[in-house]
Write a protein that holds these residues in place. Sequence first.
Motif, PDB file in Angstrom:
ATOM      1  N   GLY A 473       0.801  -1.213   0.000  1.00  0.00           N
ATOM      2  CA  GLY A 473       0.000   0.000   0.000  1.00  0.00           C
ATOM      3  C   GLY A 473       0.835   1.264   0.000  1.00  0.00           C
ATOM      4  O   GLY A 473       0.516   2.238  -0.684  1.00  0.00           O
ATOM      5  N   GLU A 474       1.926   1.257   0.771  1.00  0.00           N
ATOM      6  CA  GLU A 474       2.750   2.450   0.915  1.00  0.00           C
ATOM      7  C   GLU A 474       3.503   2.767  -0.381  1.00  0.00           C
ATOM      8  O   GLU A 474       3.715   3.934  -0.717  1.00  0.00           O
ATOM      9  CB  GLU A 474       3.728   2.242   2.062  1.00  0.00           C
ATOM     10  CG  GLU A 474       4.464   3.495   2.492  1.00  0.00           C
ATOM     11  CD  GLU A 474       3.562   4.499   3.170  1.00  0.00           C
ATOM     12  OE1 GLU A 474       3.934   5.682   3.209  1.00  0.00           O
ATOM     13  OE2 GLU A 474       2.473   4.100   3.663  1.00  0.00           O
ATOM     14  N   TYR A 475       3.920   1.736  -1.123  1.00  0.00           N
ATOM     15  CA  TYR A 475       4.709   1.935  -2.337  1.00  0.00           C
ATOM     16  C   TYR A 475       3.990   1.352  -3.540  1.00  0.00           C
ATOM     17  O   TYR A 475       4.595   0.726  -4.421  1.00  0.00           O
ATOM     18  CB  TYR A 475       6.090   1.295  -2.173  1.00  0.00           C
ATOM     19  CG  TYR A 475       6.873   1.875  -1.030  1.00  0.00           C
ATOM     20  CD1 TYR A 475       7.571   3.075  -1.161  1.00  0.00           C
ATOM     21  CD2 TYR A 475       6.895   1.248   0.218  1.00  0.00           C
ATOM     22  CE1 TYR A 475       8.275   3.623  -0.110  1.00  0.00           C
ATOM     23  CE2 TYR A 475       7.601   1.797   1.278  1.00  0.00           C
ATOM     24  CZ  TYR A 475       8.282   2.977   1.112  1.00  0.00           C
ATOM     25  OH  TYR A 475       8.983   3.517   2.166  1.00  0.00           O
ATOM     26  N   ALA A 476       2.664   1.575  -3.577  1.00  0.00           N
ATOM     27  CA  ALA A 476       1.855   1.019  -4.667  1.00  0.00           C
ATOM     28  C   ALA A 476       2.268   1.580  -6.018  1.00  0.00           C
ATOM     29  O   ALA A 476       2.195   0.884  -7.044  1.00  0.00           O
ATOM     30  CB  ALA A 476       0.379   1.307  -4.408  1.00  0.00           C
ATOM     31  N   GLN A 477       2.743   2.845  -6.039  1.00  0.00           N
ATOM     32  CA  GLN A 477       3.124   3.440  -7.322  1.00  0.00           C
ATOM     33  C   GLN A 477       4.415   2.860  -7.865  1.00  0.00           C
ATOM     34  O   GLN A 477       4.703   2.960  -9.073  1.00  0.00           O
ATOM     35  CB  GLN A 477       3.239   4.963  -7.189  1.00  0.00           C
ATOM     36  CG  GLN A 477       4.430   5.449  -6.385  1.00  0.00           C
ATOM     37  CD  GLN A 477       4.205   5.387  -4.890  1.00  0.00           C
ATOM     38  OE1 GLN A 477       3.210   4.840  -4.439  1.00  0.00           O
ATOM     39  NE2 GLN A 477       5.141   5.960  -4.131  1.00  0.00           N
ATOM     40  N   ASP A 478       5.232   2.240  -6.984  1.00  0.00           N
ATOM     41  CA  ASP A 478       6.511   1.679  -7.419  1.00  0.00           C
ATOM     42  C   ASP A 478       6.443   0.178  -7.683  1.00  0.00           C
ATOM     43  O   ASP A 478       7.379  -0.379  -8.261  1.00  0.00           O
ATOM     44  CB  ASP A 478       7.589   1.944  -6.365  1.00  0.00           C
ATOM     45  CG  ASP A 478       7.791   3.437  -6.117  1.00  0.00           C
ATOM     46  OD1 ASP A 478       7.686   4.206  -7.091  1.00  0.00           O
ATOM     47  OD2 ASP A 478       8.044   3.815  -4.962  1.00  0.00           O
ATOM     48  N   MET A 479       5.390  -0.459  -7.238  1.00  0.00           N
ATOM     49  CA  MET A 479       5.251  -1.914  -7.400  1.00  0.00           C
ATOM     50  C   MET A 479       4.148  -2.177  -8.426  1.00  0.00           C
ATOM     51  O   MET A 479       2.960  -1.942  -8.170  1.00  0.00           O
ATOM     52  CB  MET A 479       4.922  -2.580  -6.061  1.00  0.00           C
ATOM     53  CG  MET A 479       5.964  -2.279  -4.986  1.00  0.00           C
ATOM     54  SD  MET A 479       5.579  -2.970  -3.360  1.00  0.00           S
ATOM     55  CE  MET A 479       5.849  -4.706  -3.658  1.00  0.00           C
ATOM     56  N   GLN A 480       4.549  -2.649  -9.554  1.00  0.00           N
ATOM     57  CA  GLN A 480       3.627  -2.773 -10.681  1.00  0.00           C
ATOM     58  C   GLN A 480       2.452  -3.693 -10.372  1.00  0.00           C
ATOM     59  O   GLN A 480       1.327  -3.439 -10.783  1.00  0.00           O
ATOM     60  CB  GLN A 480       4.390  -3.285 -11.912  1.00  0.00           C
ATOM     61  CG  GLN A 480       3.538  -3.369 -13.187  1.00  0.00           C
ATOM     62  CD  GLN A 480       4.369  -3.801 -14.373  1.00  0.00           C
ATOM     63  OE1 GLN A 480       5.569  -4.005 -14.252  1.00  0.00           O
ATOM     64  NE2 GLN A 480       3.731  -3.933 -15.525  1.00  0.00           N
ATOM     65  N   ASP A 481       2.699  -4.766  -9.654  1.00  0.00           N
ATOM     66  CA  ASP A 481       1.650  -5.757  -9.412  1.00  0.00           C
ATOM     67  C   ASP A 481       0.893  -5.524  -8.115  1.00  0.00           C
ATOM     68  O   ASP A 481       0.109  -6.388  -7.701  1.00  0.00           O
ATOM     69  CB  ASP A 481       2.265  -7.165  -9.378  1.00  0.00           C
ATOM     70  CG  ASP A 481       2.876  -7.544 -10.718  1.00  0.00           C
ATOM     71  OD1 ASP A 481       2.412  -7.010 -11.749  1.00  0.00           O
ATOM     72  OD2 ASP A 481       3.808  -8.382 -10.738  1.00  0.00           O
ATOM     73  N   ALA A 482       1.119  -4.396  -7.450  1.00  0.00           N
ATOM     74  CA  ALA A 482       0.509  -4.170  -6.137  1.00  0.00           C
ATOM     75  C   ALA A 482      -1.011  -4.308  -6.154  1.00  0.00           C
ATOM     76  O   ALA A 482      -1.579  -5.013  -5.304  1.00  0.00           O
ATOM     77  CB  ALA A 482       0.927  -2.794  -5.606  1.00  0.00           C
TER      78      ALA A 482
END
Length: 829
Positions: A473-482
């Motif tokens: 959740g915190e790094y959703a923009q950096d993790m493509q599959d979040a």
Amino acid sequence: MAPPAQSQRSPSPSQPSGKGEVSDLKMQLRQLAGSVTPGTDSSKRELFKKVISYMTIGIDVSSLFSEMVMCSATSDIVLKKMCYLYVGNYAKCNPDLALLTINFLQRDCKDMDPMIRGLALRSLCSLRVTNLVEYLVGPLESGLKDGNSYVRMVAVIGVLKLYHISAVTCVDADFPEMLKHLMLNDPDTQVVANCLAALQEIWSLEASQSEKASMDRETLLSKPVIYYFLNRIKQFNEWAQCLVLELVAKYVPSDTNEIFDIMDLLEDRLQHANGAVVLATIKLFLQLTLSMTDVHQQVYERIKAPLLTLVSSGSPEQSYAVLSHLHLLVMRAPMLFSSDYKHFYCQYNEPFYVKKLKLEMLTAVANENNTYEIVTELCEYAANVDIPIARESIRAVGKIALQQYDVNAIVDRLLQFLEMEKDHVTAETLVLVKDLLRKYPQWSHDCIAVVGNISSKNVQEPKAKAALIWMLGEYAQDMQDAPYVLESLIDSWDDEHSAEVRLHLLTAVLKCFLRRPPETRKALGAALAAGLADFHQDVHDRALFYYRLLQHNVSVAELVVNPPKQAVSVFADTQSSEMKDRIFDEFNSLSVVYQKPSYMFTDKEHQGPFAFSEETGNLSVGVESVSNAVSAQMVEANDKDLLLSTSDKEESRGPTSNGSEYNAPAYDSSSNLSLPAPSPQGGLAVDDLLGLGWNAAPNIAPSPPPLKLNPRAVLDPSTFQQKWRQLPVSVSEECSINPEGVAALTTPQALLRHMQGHSIHCIASGGQAPHFKFFFFAQKAEAASIYLVECIINSSSCKAQLKIKADDQGSSQDFSALFQSALSKFGMP
């Protein structure tokens, strides 16, 4: 027809029935009482052994009292010891019989053999009968003046026993003054030590009642007395030396020269072989130099070698105790052992508790100069086959990183742990990575690159899964599959039993939605609907909060859920500095081992309101006997702030704390939903998002049920029994239990936890499949009315027989409906 096998069994010799055997012994003891023929003592020994063995296994042999006393007229010391043991056991509960022993005990106090004199005096003082204290004064006076040191030593302790039986008699006989004179003049060091121990206890108890006793106690701390003990300390045994050192620790030297004189006299005690003497000396040195900063630091350096020697020699228990004191010292002077960190490396054959404490020591002594070597050693432990040690070592690595020592190398090593493909290593590492990212956000790119390759299916531990979800959740923009990982976790919502994971999942999916709405709209709808339907009240409340927040204003939701964050500079310490100072003041005591001040584990008033009941064993209710009494106070006392996280609980709590309950509508998580447009006020049409068709948020909360229960009701077993006998049966009926509940009833404890979540407490339970029996009680929230329930469950027929008794007969039906409703939800997901 043959009788049952049980009736044919005769009592074993080791466990006699009692009456017949005691009568035989009585006759045999009478026959030997006046006999002086050769071999009589050996026969008496055998009979005495039988009497003592019967007494030990609980058979009442008090009827043999007079015969035992008559047989005590012997010079055989073994017989004397057994007779004294018998007399001491039955004297207090049979004070009339104890009077029979006075004559022969007083006679033995004048025996030629000092061993018999001492044993007789000890037994005489151990009768503990108030009416017989007048018979103790004469023998004690003679004992204190006896020429044998053993008799004097026993007499000193006898004075203390007399004080606890009758303080007035002890003081009026002037025994404290006699002890004081004996303490300062007796040549035997053990007698002196006993006098010191007895006087300290007597004068400390008398000080509050007598000014003279207070002044006498101060004389123990006078300079002549202190130096008298210091000059003779080498002659004392280990216990007595510790007693002397504790006394000296209370003495206030007049100047610094006197401090150095005392330390010089005790310097060699630091090399003593006994660990208690060494620790007592260290405590004294530390207290004497507290106001002398430079000397205090020199004391730290001086005590280092003795402590390290004690750690490496002796039993694991001694090593643990010494390590606990070392840990306390390191917390006060971190640089003290920074160059001696290798002494805290774990040995393969050490028990777990010692290894764990050594890992804490390695964490405490880490600094810029030794971090690389310590972390290298800890990483070796991470691959250990001992899983608990592997976990502790990974946590230690993380703690060192949070102290800002060699962060770059430590982060690289932690990320390597994630590639080891060991579940426990991965779980602990994920928790640490989360904390590291909170303090060092600049490492997010490297950490996320590795964490993104971890499959959520391989992470099963709740805390680790919660940490992974937080990062999604915190790094959703950096993790493509979040979004897709979160969606898969929501699809398995019903299979997740941890409330902590569900709470993190709600927050993470909302964060992801606010950053990547098109990809997360379906997951958010399913998550909010599942949360609103969840039986765990905290999960339900958070989902309801997010629902109303999104409906109100999306911008506000963004500020609440994902505000601008600053890196965490310092994590909260588990102990305050005041607490550590209090523990330091109690150096060389259990406070250091427990890591808490003595008042926290000695005074009952500090045990807290949620202590377990001391009622154990069987509880008889009415005419029935049921086992496994369960405390009504088994309440979670340490719930965390559930807006941030919650303790991992296996069971779900349906009702709220005041007895009310939310009933969320069902939902279809497989429906294809589209993201609605924002409303003119800035909110979202969340009803359309959820696909539930609700009109407005205020209509979600249902009206509370008519009957509210007190979740913290307390009822002791005796009051339960009394009320159960007095009250008539208000409701008697049969109800059905769902098959899921029957399947979950593998042990009674499962049902007890479930019902306690509904503010219905169990006082007793028993039985086994298919028949279980429970006794419950509950209390009205707004009144003192009590409801009592007898519940007999037949798991084979899925039926439950209920009998309800109540102070308030008019509300019995309402309570019955509430009880059956709670019972019907048992075992449901």
